[in-house]
Write an enzyme that holds these catalytic residues in place. Structure first.
Site, PDB file in Angstrom:
ATOM      1  N   LYS A 284     -10.651  -5.369   5.086  1.00 20.91           N
ATOM      2  CA  LYS A 284      -9.456  -5.989   5.693  1.00 20.91           C
ATOM      3  C   LYS A 284      -9.284  -5.576   7.145  1.00 20.91           C
ATOM      4  O   LYS A 284      -8.849  -6.362   7.973  1.00 20.91           O
ATOM      5  CB  LYS A 284      -8.193  -5.573   4.909  1.00 20.91           C
TER       6      LYS A 284
ATOM      7  N   GLN B  18      -5.301  -1.296   0.005  1.00 17.09           N
ATOM      8  CA  GLN B  18      -5.794  -1.461  -1.375  1.00 17.09           C
ATOM      9  C   GLN B  18      -6.045  -2.959  -1.660  1.00 17.09           C
ATOM     10  O   GLN B  18      -6.335  -3.694  -0.747  1.00 17.09           O
ATOM     11  CB  GLN B  18      -4.822  -0.854  -2.404  1.00 17.09           C
TER      12      GLN B  18
ATOM     13  N   ASP C 104     -11.009  -1.975  -0.320  1.00 16.75           N
ATOM     14  CA  ASP C 104     -12.261  -1.818   0.438  1.00 16.75           C
ATOM     15  C   ASP C 104     -12.939  -3.155   0.740  1.00 16.75           C
ATOM     16  O   ASP C 104     -14.165  -3.221   0.858  1.00 16.75           O
ATOM     17  CB  ASP C 104     -13.271  -0.911  -0.309  1.00 16.75           C
TER      18      ASP C 104
ATOM     19  N   GLY D 297      -8.419   3.475   3.637  1.00 15.49           N
ATOM     20  CA  GLY D 297      -9.293   3.808   4.756  1.00 15.49           C
ATOM     21  C   GLY D 297      -9.707   2.522   5.413  1.00 15.49           C
ATOM     22  O   GLY D 297     -10.370   1.700   4.799  1.00 15.49           O
ATOM     23  N   HIS D 298      -9.266   2.299   6.635  1.00 13.51           N
ATOM     24  CA  HIS D 298      -9.618   1.069   7.335  1.00 13.51           C
ATOM     25  C   HIS D 298     -10.589   1.398   8.466  1.00 13.51           C
ATOM     26  O   HIS D 298     -10.319   2.254   9.289  1.00 13.51           O
ATOM     27  CB  HIS D 298      -8.362   0.386   7.882  1.00 13.51           C
TER      28      HIS D 298
HETATM   29  P1  IMP Z   1      -4.197   6.303  -5.837  1.00 13.78           P
HETATM   30  O1  IMP Z   1      -3.786   5.146  -5.008  1.00 13.78           O
HETATM   31  O2  IMP Z   1      -4.732   7.456  -5.031  1.00 13.78           O
HETATM   32  O3  IMP Z   1      -3.133   6.714  -6.808  1.00 13.78           O
HETATM   33  O4  IMP Z   1      -5.428   5.827  -6.743  1.00 13.78           O
HETATM   34  C1  IMP Z   1      -5.284   4.872  -7.795  1.00 13.78           C
HETATM   35  C2  IMP Z   1      -6.522   3.979  -7.896  1.00 13.78           C
HETATM   36  O5  IMP Z   1      -6.592   3.149  -6.733  1.00 13.78           O
HETATM   37  C3  IMP Z   1      -7.847   4.744  -7.938  1.00 13.78           C
HETATM   38  O6  IMP Z   1      -8.748   3.994  -8.746  1.00 13.78           O
HETATM   39  C4  IMP Z   1      -8.325   4.714  -6.500  1.00 13.78           C
HETATM   40  O7  IMP Z   1      -9.725   4.838  -6.397  1.00 13.78           O
HETATM   41  C5  IMP Z   1      -7.845   3.339  -6.079  1.00 13.78           C
HETATM   42  N1  IMP Z   1      -7.599   3.241  -4.639  1.00 13.78           N
HETATM   43  C6  IMP Z   1      -6.530   3.699  -3.957  1.00 13.78           C
HETATM   44  N2  IMP Z   1      -6.631   3.387  -2.655  1.00 13.78           N
HETATM   45  C7  IMP Z   1      -7.773   2.716  -2.518  1.00 13.78           C
HETATM   46  C8  IMP Z   1      -8.413   2.093  -1.396  1.00 13.78           C
HETATM   47  O8  IMP Z   1      -7.943   2.097  -0.262  1.00 13.78           O
HETATM   48  N3  IMP Z   1      -9.588   1.469  -1.662  1.00 13.78           N
HETATM   49  C9  IMP Z   1     -10.115   1.422  -2.909  1.00 13.78           C
HETATM   50  N4  IMP Z   1      -9.554   1.966  -3.971  1.00 13.78           N
HETATM   51  C10 IMP Z   1      -8.392   2.607  -3.779  1.00 13.78           C
END
Ligand code: IMP
Length: 428
Positions: free
Chosen positions: A16, A224, A13, A40-41
């Site tokens: 990017k 991420q 977040d 989410g972009h």
């Molecule tokens: P997962 O990727 O859904 O398995 O989540 C694993 C961890 O990564 C959790 O703490 C999510 O909140 C975090 N996470 C996954 N994708 C994002 C993102 O795009 N932005 C922020 N945190 C993310």
């Protein structure tokens, strides 16, 4: 060397999307290398706000080809929905400007059910995943039983493989006492999605290779962030892929010799969604102020899940670590405007753990949770900086803040965003 890699330097977040959008102006290809619709972009163009979870934001530029690389995990139904949604907003998407790797893995409804089940089983130790099936899809990939996008090219064998995968997952879900996923309707929906996606499926590594040979300029779009990396993040509170520089190369199938720049994108403060340690978290009025009310799309609420993000001061210990892991050639700092009006700003310059001063974070989540940040305090500024477009238009204290962050992590800061709109950018 024509590849610029953009990497989140914190917990995701970081903003990017808007830098991908900026670099896409002078790129031929924007290629995403990891994750799935957990990301989410957001890109704001004038009054229009585009929110993308799977499709690389480069697709918003007329002459750019967007590539979804082999390192991604793709929910075919959500990809079809996203393509339709973007087309509905007037964005052109055809097999000429969107290519999906035949080697990327598919997320099935069973993966989503498993993600929810595992989070429930973890109880108080839940990771706080986005519940999009990301972890289980990567689990099946490494267990060598995943379904790949390329399998959708043969509907007969794909149907069999999907049916088998769903049935196998159901057995486990039933054993663990969880609800099973419906098979017939899901298979029908996936077959329909497969037909729609077939024209987009390619060997994207070879495509990238051939375009790079011909001199194309590529922006590699990370999802991420470094601190959520499966190896380098606060394991197990991480995602299941490598959002870092190595993940970019394996997730696209390109060689290291093509890389020209590795741009880290960091927010001017810290945010994190989900569980896990966050040493500079401010669970107080400061955190609330950094988060914003939620009325604006740029406030600190998840684009994918809507969850309020945990907010805190900038953590230069983590940023220094991210710079080391990725070899950043430069940094972009986002949301500097959110810091306007704070009388004082704090930056964590080191941690203290068990009486020892540390310049880099400890490697376990347990130790990171106990680390006490050592702060440096800088004077704030009161001016509204959202109209600044060059360094000379930023207040002296804002420049001092930027300079100090660069110094603390040993990487020059080349760009600073001062508002959500595409043009609200200061280049240094
Ligand atoms: P997962 O990727 O859904 O398995 O989540 C694993 C961890 O990564 C959790 O703490 C999510 O909140 C975090 N996470 C996954 N994708 C994002 C993102 O795009 N932005 C922020 N945190 C993310």
């Amino acid at each position: 060397m024509p590849v610029t890699i953009l990497i989140g330097a914190q917990w995701g977040d970081e903003g990017k999307g808007r830098f991908v959008d900026w670099f896409a102006k002078s790129a031929d290809i924007v290629a995403r290398y990891s994750g799935g619709d957990n990301a989410g972009h957001t890109v704001a163009v004038g009054d229009t706000v585009y929110k993308m979870h799977l499709v690389p934001s480069g697709v918003l530029h007329a002459n750019v080809v967007a590539v979804m690389g082999n390192g991604m995990v793709i929910n075919a139904l959500n990809l079809v929905k996203e393509i339709d949604h973007l087309r509905g907003m007037g964005v052109t998407i055809t097999p000429d400007n969107l290519l999906v790797s035949s080697r990327a893995h598919l997320i099935t409804p069973a993966h989503i059910a498993q993600d929810k089940a595992r989070e429930q089983q973890r109880g108080a130790g839940a990771i706080g995943t986005t519940l999009r099936g990301i972890g289980p899809a990567y689990f099946d990939k490494t267990a060598r039983k995943g379904l790949r996008v390329g399998e959708m090219l043969n509907l007969t064998t794909f149907e069999d493989a999907l049916r088998r995968a769903l049935a196998e997952a159901n057995e486990q879900l039933a054993r663990d006492g969880f609800e099973q996923v419906e098979i017939e309707e899901n298979v029908a929906r996936y077959l329909e999605a497969a037909q729609q996606l077939q024209p987009f499926i390619r060997d994207t590594s070879i495509y990238l290779h051939e375009r790079l040979q011909a001199g194309a300029r590529v922006v590699s779009e990370g999802a991420q962030g470094t601190l959520l990396d499966i190896d380098h993040g606060s394991y197990p509170f991480v995602t299941s892929s490598s959002p870092t520089v190595g993940g970019s190369l394996t997730g696209l199938g390109i060689g290291v010799t093509h890389i020209e720049r590795v741009l880290g994108v960091a927010k001017a403060f810290s945010t994190r969604v989900g569980g896990g340690p966050m040493p500079t978290e401010q669970n107080n009025a400061i955190g609330d102020r950094l988060r914003g009310s939620g009325e604006n799309f740029w406030d600190e609420f998840g684009t994918t899940t809507g969850r309020p993000r945990r907010c805190g001061w900038l953590d230069a210990v983590m940023l220094r670590y991210a710079a080391a892991i990725n070899g950043f050639t430069e940094l972009a700092l986002t949301k500097l405007d959110v810091l306007s009006g704070f009388e004082e700003l704090k930056i964590a310059v080191a941690y203290e753990l068990d009486g020892v001063r540390m310049a880099y974070p400890p490697s376990t989540a347990e130790a990171q949770a106990r680390a006490v940040p050592i702060y440096e305090t800088l004077a704030g500024w009161t001016e509204n900086i959202s109209n600044a477009r060059q360094a000379s238009e930023l207040p002296e204290n804002a420049l001092k803040y930027i300079g100090r962050v660069a110094e603390l992590c040993g990487v020059p800061i080349r760009m600073v965003s001062v508002g959500p709109e595409r043009s609200q950018l200061v280049t240094l």
